[in-house]
Design a protein around this motif. Structure first.
Motif: not given
Ligand SMILES: [Zn+2]
Length: 268
Positions: A125-133, A163-166, A180-193
């Motif tokens: 699965e292709l995914a993107f991990d965006l973290d606020p730090e 990071i939410r804007r990004q 077929r894209l999904r966004i997930v709140f990771s607890g700190r930032g966001f993942h795009v699957h």
């Protein structure tokens, strides 16, 4: 320049072992997590991190606190429950690799970290991990400055909003190629699957190219997108460092999403 100390905004804080136990015994939506894992069909592998970042873990598992504990005999997400109640992990992840059926995969005795060329590997699965730090903050500096102060996991409201804007911008850019894209709140930032079939079949080289090109404009973790880091948080699980539930967020609700969203706040 002396930058102000900071930890985490709002009331974000690590969850205690008792809170983790209550969450995994009574609060977690195992059915919603199973629905997430149902696409595509195939053998799926999970991993638990017991206490690497929080330093909170059951004492008898001290020797396991930092290493991903691999679970390759959970056919359904609900099969994880006994493991979650035994180990009370700070984080629950799944392997984005899709494998042959689990009994066949276990028999192959592969090293999951080097599964790419094995005969039981079906795709990733292709995914993107965006973290606020990872964003450069006008107050707290860049990630190197934060690491130097041992605040690599801290973040502030400015960083969260950036990071939410990004995440919104990245989603819209990816939507021009995939559907077929999904966004997930990771607890700190966001993942795009990305769940499109052609994305599952991308080669390592193609993934590396996508990661390198997008990392020039977004604070993404290149290792996740390139496939080097294959684990990602399981939606509907608890992020034990911040006491928030990992939840999917519809694109239309992303701009107004807050880490205090009622769906993300666990009632221990
Ligand atoms: Zn900041």
């Amino acid at each position: 320049m002396v930058r102000p100390r900071y930890e985490m905004p709002g009331n974000l804080r690590p969850a205690s072992l008792q809170e983790r136990r209550r969450f995994y015994a009574r609060r977690m939506d195992y059915d919603a997590a199973a629905a997430w894992m149902s696409r595509p069909a195939g053998g799926r592998v999970f991993a638990l991190i017991l206490g690497r970042h929080s330093g909170i873990y059951p004492r008898r598992f001290r020797h396991l606190k930092n290493v991903p504990l691999i679970i390759d005999d959970a056919v359904e997400v609900r099969d994880l429950r006994p493991y979650l109640l035994r180990y009370l992990p700070e984080g629950v992840y799944y392997d984005r690799n899709v494998y042959a059926p689990l009994d066949e995969t276990r028999k192959a005795r592969i090293d999951y970290a080097r599964a790419w060329r094995s005969r039981v590997f079906r795709g990733q699965e292709l995914a993107f991990d965006l973290d606020p730090e990872n964003v450069d903050c006008p107050i707290h500096g860049d990630i190197a400055a934060k690491m130097a102060r041992h605040q690599g996991l801290s973040f502030c409201d400015w960083e969260f909003e950036e990071i939410r804007r990004q995440a919104a911008e990245l989603f819209d850019e990816l939507a021009r190629r995939w559907s077929r894209l999904r966004i997930v709140f990771s607890g700190r930032g966001f993942h795009v699957h990305v769940f499109d079939a052609d994305a599952f079949r991308l080669s390592r080289k193609e993934r590396g190219g996508i990661a390198a090109s997008l990392a020039r404009r977004y604070a993404i973790d290149e290792w996740v997108t390139s496939g080097e880091m294959r684990l990602i948080r399981l939606p509907l699980s608890l992020h034990g460092m911040v006491s928030r539930i990992v939840i999917p967020v519809p694109r239309r609700r992303l701009e107004s999403f807050s880490y205090d969203d009622p769906r993300a706040v666990p009632r221990f």
